[in-house]
Design a protein around this motif. Structure first.
Motif, PDB file in Angstrom:
ATOM      1  N   HIS A  72       5.477  12.843  -1.812  1.00 34.54           N
ATOM      2  CA  HIS A  72       6.055  12.312  -3.042  1.00 34.54           C
ATOM      3  C   HIS A  72       7.215  11.369  -2.732  1.00 34.54           C
ATOM      4  CE1 HIS A  72       3.955  15.938  -4.400  1.00 34.54           C
ATOM      5  NE2 HIS A  72       3.783  15.253  -5.517  1.00 34.54           N
ATOM      6  N   CYS A  73       7.543  10.546  -3.691  1.00 29.59           N
ATOM      7  CA  CYS A  73       8.666   9.619  -3.588  1.00 29.59           C
ATOM      8  C   CYS A  73       9.973  10.405  -3.617  1.00 29.59           C
ATOM      9  CB  CYS A  73       8.615   8.644  -4.760  1.00 29.59           C
ATOM     10  SG  CYS A  73       9.998   7.483  -4.820  1.00 29.59           S
ATOM     11  N   GLN A 117      10.446   5.005  -0.266  1.00 28.95           N
ATOM     12  CA  GLN A 117      11.197   6.163   0.212  1.00 28.95           C
ATOM     13  C   GLN A 117      10.377   7.424  -0.011  1.00 28.95           C
ATOM     14  OE1 GLN A 117      15.016   6.107  -1.714  1.00 28.95           O
ATOM     15  NE2 GLN A 117      15.451   4.030  -1.035  1.00 28.95           N
ATOM     16  N   MET A 118       9.758   7.911   1.065  1.00 25.68           N
ATOM     17  CA  MET A 118       8.888   9.087   0.968  1.00 25.68           C
ATOM     18  C   MET A 118       9.622  10.356   1.366  1.00 25.68           C
ATOM     19  SD  MET A 118       5.451   7.721   2.767  1.00 25.68           S
ATOM     20  CE  MET A 118       4.963   6.028   2.553  1.00 25.68           C
ATOM     21  N   ASP A 119       9.313  11.424   0.669  1.00 27.70           N
ATOM     22  CA  ASP A 119       9.808  12.750   1.013  1.00 27.70           C
ATOM     23  C   ASP A 119       8.720  13.419   1.851  1.00 27.70           C
ATOM     24  OD1 ASP A 119      11.106  15.138   1.175  1.00 27.70           O
ATOM     25  OD2 ASP A 119      10.704  15.735  -0.889  1.00 27.70           O
ATOM     26  N   ILE A 120       8.874  13.360   3.180  1.00 27.39           N
ATOM     27  CA  ILE A 120       7.876  13.900   4.104  1.00 27.39           C
ATOM     28  C   ILE A 120       8.417  15.191   4.698  1.00 27.39           C
ATOM     29  CG2 ILE A 120       6.493  13.454   6.162  1.00 27.39           C
ATOM     30  CD1 ILE A 120       7.027  10.417   5.603  1.00 27.39           C
ATOM     31  N   PRO A 121       7.820  16.319   4.340  1.00 30.01           N
ATOM     32  CA  PRO A 121       8.322  17.600   4.850  1.00 30.01           C
ATOM     33  C   PRO A 121       8.098  17.752   6.356  1.00 30.01           C
ATOM     34  CG  PRO A 121       6.412  17.942   3.419  1.00 30.01           C
ATOM     35  CD  PRO A 121       6.693  16.475   3.437  1.00 30.01           C
ATOM     36  N   ASP A 122       8.959  18.505   7.011  1.00 29.82           N
ATOM     37  CA  ASP A 122       8.759  18.824   8.427  1.00 29.82           C
ATOM     38  C   ASP A 122       7.412  19.518   8.578  1.00 29.82           C
ATOM     39  OD1 ASP A 122      11.252  17.833   9.131  1.00 29.82           O
ATOM     40  OD2 ASP A 122      12.233  19.792   9.018  1.00 29.82           O
ATOM     41  N   GLY A 123       6.680  19.174   9.612  1.00 34.10           N
ATOM     42  CA  GLY A 123       5.393  19.804   9.865  1.00 34.10           C
ATOM     43  C   GLY A 123       4.291  19.338   8.941  1.00 34.10           C
ATOM     44  N   ALA A 124       4.447  18.174   8.312  1.00 35.31           N
ATOM     45  CA  ALA A 124       3.415  17.660   7.406  1.00 35.31           C
ATOM     46  C   ALA A 124       2.079  17.553   8.137  1.00 35.31           C
ATOM     47  CB  ALA A 124       3.826  16.303   6.856  1.00 35.31           C
ATOM     48  N   LYS A 158       0.820  -1.211   0.000  1.00 39.17           N
ATOM     49  CA  LYS A 158       0.000   0.000   0.000  1.00 39.17           C
ATOM     50  C   LYS A 158       0.852   1.258   0.000  1.00 39.17           C
ATOM     51  CE  LYS A 158      -4.172  -1.655   2.273  1.00 39.17           C
ATOM     52  NZ  LYS A 158      -5.072  -1.429   3.404  1.00 39.17           N
ATOM     53  N   LEU A 159       2.063   1.187   0.548  1.00 42.52           N
ATOM     54  CA  LEU A 159       2.909   2.378   0.642  1.00 42.52           C
ATOM     55  C   LEU A 159       4.060   2.361  -0.356  1.00 42.52           C
ATOM     56  CD1 LEU A 159       2.994   2.830   4.519  1.00 42.52           C
ATOM     57  CD2 LEU A 159       1.549   3.982   2.857  1.00 42.52           C
ATOM     58  N   ASP A 160       4.000   1.466  -1.334  1.00 46.77           N
ATOM     59  CA  ASP A 160       5.017   1.446  -2.385  1.00 46.77           C
ATOM     60  C   ASP A 160       4.711   2.527  -3.416  1.00 46.77           C
ATOM     61  OD1 ASP A 160       5.812  -0.834  -1.086  1.00 46.77           O
ATOM     62  OD2 ASP A 160       5.509  -2.181  -2.775  1.00 46.77           O
ATOM     63  N   CYS A 161       5.757   3.149  -3.944  1.00 43.08           N
ATOM     64  CA  CYS A 161       5.594   4.109  -5.032  1.00 43.08           C
ATOM     65  C   CYS A 161       5.085   3.363  -6.262  1.00 43.08           C
ATOM     66  CB  CYS A 161       6.928   4.792  -5.340  1.00 43.08           C
ATOM     67  SG  CYS A 161       6.853   5.916  -6.747  1.00 43.08           S
ATOM     68  N   LYS A 162       4.012   3.849  -6.843  1.00 42.68           N
ATOM     69  CA  LYS A 162       3.445   3.191  -8.027  1.00 42.68           C
ATOM     70  C   LYS A 162       4.342   3.355  -9.246  1.00 42.68           C
ATOM     71  CE  LYS A 162      -0.046   2.168  -5.497  1.00 42.68           C
ATOM     72  NZ  LYS A 162       0.492   1.763  -4.221  1.00 42.68           N
ATOM     73  N   TYR A 202       3.935  10.528  -6.993  1.00 42.87           N
ATOM     74  CA  TYR A 202       2.970  10.940  -5.972  1.00 42.87           C
ATOM     75  C   TYR A 202       2.521   9.733  -5.156  1.00 42.87           C
ATOM     76  CZ  TYR A 202      -1.406  12.755  -4.027  1.00 42.87           C
ATOM     77  OH  TYR A 202      -2.429  13.122  -3.196  1.00 42.87           O
ATOM     78  N   PHE A 203       2.656   9.815  -3.824  1.00 46.48           N
ATOM     79  CA  PHE A 203       2.183   8.763  -2.922  1.00 46.48           C
ATOM     80  C   PHE A 203       0.749   9.016  -2.483  1.00 46.48           C
ATOM     81  CE2 PHE A 203       6.573   7.463  -2.125  1.00 46.48           C
ATOM     82  CZ  PHE A 203       6.428   6.112  -1.884  1.00 46.48           C
ATOM     83  N   GLY A 204       0.435  10.248  -2.129  1.00 49.87           N
ATOM     84  CA  GLY A 204      -0.887  10.579  -1.611  1.00 49.87           C
ATOM     85  C   GLY A 204      -0.780  11.665  -0.557  1.00 49.87           C
ATOM     86  N   GLU A 205      -1.893  11.888   0.145  1.00 44.38           N
ATOM     87  CA  GLU A 205      -1.898  12.875   1.217  1.00 44.38           C
ATOM     88  C   GLU A 205      -1.391  12.219   2.497  1.00 44.38           C
ATOM     89  OE1 GLU A 205      -5.746  14.659   1.555  1.00 44.38           O
ATOM     90  OE2 GLU A 205      -5.516  15.745  -0.329  1.00 44.38           O
ATOM     91  N   TRP A 206      -0.687  12.971   3.308  1.00 41.21           N
ATOM     92  CA  TRP A 206      -0.054  12.472   4.524  1.00 41.21           C
ATOM     93  C   TRP A 206      -1.060  11.779   5.446  1.00 41.21           C
ATOM     94  CZ3 TRP A 206       3.743  10.234   6.307  1.00 41.21           C
ATOM     95  CH2 TRP A 206       4.144  10.268   7.635  1.00 41.21           C
TER      96      TRP A 206
END
Length: 53
Positions: free
Chosen positions: A33-34, A19-26, A9-13, A40-44
């Protein structure tokens, strides 16, 4: 031991990595995004729901 699996479910399509790019304060609606290919992975919030489910 809990044997639940994410079942990809959390694999990049686009490239298959998790490997997700999760910004600080998400926040719930932050777009995630990957970090490898930029796909695009989805919304946090939705990604967290999938992880904890």
């Amino acid at each position: 031991m809990d044997n639940k699996r994410l079942d990809h479910k959390l694999d990049c399509k686009a490239c298959g990595t998790i490997q997700m790019d999760i910004p600080d304060g998400a926040e719930e609606h932050t777009l995630i995004h990957c970090s490898k290919c930029g796909g695009y992975f989805g919304e946090w919030g939705a990604l967290q729901d999938d992880f904890y489910a």
